[in-house]
Design an enzyme around this catalytic site. Structure first.
Site, PDB file in Angstrom:
ATOM      1  N   GLU A 194       6.035   0.764   0.877  1.00  0.00           N
ATOM      2  CA  GLU A 194       4.896   0.683   1.807  1.00  0.00           C
ATOM      3  C   GLU A 194       4.641  -0.766   2.178  1.00  0.00           C
ATOM      4  O   GLU A 194       4.711  -1.659   1.329  1.00  0.00           O
ATOM      5  CB  GLU A 194       3.594   1.222   1.193  1.00  0.00           C
ATOM      6  N   ASN A 250       4.948  -1.500  -3.000  1.00  0.00           N
ATOM      7  CA  ASN A 250       3.972  -1.342  -1.917  1.00  0.00           C
ATOM      8  C   ASN A 250       3.242  -2.663  -1.818  1.00  0.00           C
ATOM      9  O   ASN A 250       2.532  -3.059  -2.736  1.00  0.00           O
ATOM     10  CB  ASN A 250       2.973  -0.224  -2.233  1.00  0.00           C
ATOM     11  N   TYR A 308       0.700  -5.175   0.346  1.00  0.00           N
ATOM     12  CA  TYR A 308      -0.270  -5.372   1.425  1.00  0.00           C
ATOM     13  C   TYR A 308      -1.055  -6.677   1.312  1.00  0.00           C
ATOM     14  O   TYR A 308      -1.492  -7.212   2.317  1.00  0.00           O
ATOM     15  CB  TYR A 308      -1.324  -4.244   1.414  1.00  0.00           C
ATOM     16  N   ARG A 330       9.614   8.821   3.812  1.00  0.00           N
ATOM     17  CA  ARG A 330       8.983   8.972   2.501  1.00  0.00           C
ATOM     18  C   ARG A 330       7.721   9.808   2.643  1.00  0.00           C
ATOM     19  O   ARG A 330       6.832   9.451   3.416  1.00  0.00           O
ATOM     20  CB  ARG A 330       8.634   7.590   1.924  1.00  0.00           C
ATOM     21  N   GLU A 372       1.645   4.195  -6.900  1.00  0.00           N
ATOM     22  CA  GLU A 372       0.585   3.269  -7.278  1.00  0.00           C
ATOM     23  C   GLU A 372      -0.301   3.753  -8.425  1.00  0.00           C
ATOM     24  O   GLU A 372      -1.497   4.037  -8.229  1.00  0.00           O
ATOM     25  CB  GLU A 372      -0.274   2.953  -6.051  1.00  0.00           C
ATOM     26  N   HIS A 402       1.114  11.469  -5.240  1.00  0.00           N
ATOM     27  CA  HIS A 402       0.386  10.480  -4.454  1.00  0.00           C
ATOM     28  C   HIS A 402      -1.098  10.859  -4.538  1.00  0.00           C
ATOM     29  O   HIS A 402      -1.735  11.143  -3.522  1.00  0.00           O
ATOM     30  CB  HIS A 402       0.910  10.449  -3.020  1.00  0.00           C
TER      31      HIS A 402
END
Ligand code: FCB
Length: 448
Positions: free
Chosen positions: A355, A295, A297, A79, A168, A123
């Protein structure tokens, strides 16, 4: 201690991710225009170590070597994102063929090596020329994005099968226009709300364009930063704060994409901030997508507080937990809990983890990087991904962030996320122990 193998489905996609500004360098080469990240990083005081992405990992010149590293690790998918200002130096109008050629060669080279490209169109590196006209606050930027998406699809759509419109949008809106921590560095919550809306709209309008101009089997999705909230204590105030956290971090974007409207509880804020929208926007934004990119985290322990007004949250540290170099809690089961919640509420037909990863202060020891903490992180999170698939959540692939250490936005080069170590002085790459482990996991299609 007995260990258990968690098996992955046969067609599971193992990948890694990067983003243009974080790795490419070559900021003013071959006709590229300026992006808001060039401007932001060049302004004094914005980046922790005073660095910029001018050179970064020099990937613009080292892409062949970088693809060899991917091959060595055994990736099925890669990606990456396209720098809009390489293609359209002014954001719209004149197309820069050299920019298109770069990604064209990269796509061919990936395919020659049996690595499937997963292409992100945005991005965060908006052409500065568009920012000069208001950036994402200006609704005209929406059409500029759609035109750009069309140009990319016309050039790469005969080969690219996986499109990610945006990375995002929450971060682009909130950190870029609301809190000023990212480019373009504005601090205005009203702008952030408008930017969030315009980004969603840009996504919704680009979906059919990408589909029409690619092969029939091409799939289109979007990557959202989603985080899990857990009440910090059993008070009702903490539970309510956790609901607001979910609304702010997740449902603000998930709801319009999957349910065709903003969450009802958000309407008062949207009204207060005087969001400008048209009646037809909601349906455009809810254009059916082929997959949701997640994504993941962060798990926050949440209570009522004064951060993010008017959302009013406070994050509490977990004294028992380990934290990464970003000060993000290591909480592997969080990825499973989050995916279960999202799939129950929004029922995406397909999910890619686009991600997930961790920064640790890795050091080089005679040509090896023994990143034990990342090795543990990877095992822990992947085991949970495996379990959530067994529980019926349609996760079809996992892209570790990141393939290699790179420019971590406002943190500059102070945070290392890579499976591959980058020595920024020599641009030498070294596969870390985590990269070697990932190779093994991919080969076995299972994790211990
Ligand atoms: C995500 C970004 C990515 C990287 C990771 C650590 O929010 O999409 O570019 O910075 O965080």
């Amino acid at each position: 201690m007995a260990t258990k193998q968690v098996k992955f489905p046969d067609d599971f996609v193992w990948g890694a991710a990067t983003a243009s500004y974080q790795i490419e360098g070559a900021w003013d080469v071959d006709g590229k225009g300026l992006s808001i990240w060039d401007t932001f990083a060049h302004a004094p005081g914005k980046i922790k170590d005073g660095s910029t992405g001018d050179i970064a990992c020099n990937h613009y010149f080292k892409w062949r070597e970088d693809v060899s590293l991917m091959k060595k690790i055994g990736l099925h998918g890669y990606r990456f994102s396209i720098a809009w200002a390489r293609i359209l130096p002014d954001g719209l109008g004149k197309v820069n063929q050299d920019g298109l050629d770069f990604y064209d060669r990269l796509v061919d080279w990936l395919l020659d090596h049996d690595i499937d490209p997963y292409v992100t169109l945005y991005h965060w590196d908006l052409p500065q020329a568009l920012q000069d006209k208001g950036g994402w606050v200006n609704r005209d930027t929406v059409q500029a994005f759609v035109d750009y998406a069309g140009i990319i699809a016309d050039r790469l759509g005969d080969r690219v099968r996986h499109w990610i419109t945006l990375n995002e949008p929450w971060v682009a809106a909130v950190l870029g226009y609301g809190l000023g921590e990212h480019a373009p560095g504005h601090k205005n919550l009203g702008e952030a709300i408008q930017v969030g809306h315009n980004l969603l709209l840009a996504h919704g309008l680009a979906v059919p364009v990408l589909r029409e101009r690619s092969e029939p089997e091409a799939e289109v999705g979007i990557s959202l930063s989603l985080s899990l909230g857990t009440p910090a204590d059993d008070s009702s105030a903490a539970r309510e704060a956790t609901n607001r956290h979910d609304l702010f971090m997740n449902r603000w974007f998930l709801h319009p994409l999957f349910k065709g409207s903003y969450p009802e509880e958000m309407e008062p804020i949207l009204g207060m901030m005087q969001l400008k929208r048209e009646p037809e926007d909601a349906a455009v934004i809810a254009a059916p997508i082929d997959f949701l990119g997640v994504n993941y985290y962060i798990r926050h322990l949440v209570k009522d507080g004064d951060e993010f007004p008017p959302v009013n949250l406070q994050f509490v540290k977990n004294p028992e937990a380990k934290y990464t170099d970003m000060d993000w809690e290591v909480y592997p089961q969080g990825i499973r809990e989050l995916l279960l919640e999202v799939s129950k509420e929004y029922k995406p037909t397909k999910i890619y983890i686009t991600e997930n990863g961790a920064a640790f202060a890795d050091t080089l020891e005679e040509d090896r990087v023994h990143d034990t903490e990342r090795v543990e992180y990877l095992r822990g999170y992947l085991a949970e991904v495996g379990k959530v698939i067994e529980q019926g959540v349609p996760v079809k692939g996992y892209f570790y962030w990141s393939l290699m250490d790179n420019f971590e936005w406002a943190w500059g080069y102070t945070k290392r996320f890579g499976l591959v170590y980058v020595d920024y002085d020599t641009q030498k790459r070294i596969v870390k122990d985590s990269g070697l482990l990932y190779k093994e996991i991919i080969a076995l299609n299972s994790v211990e």
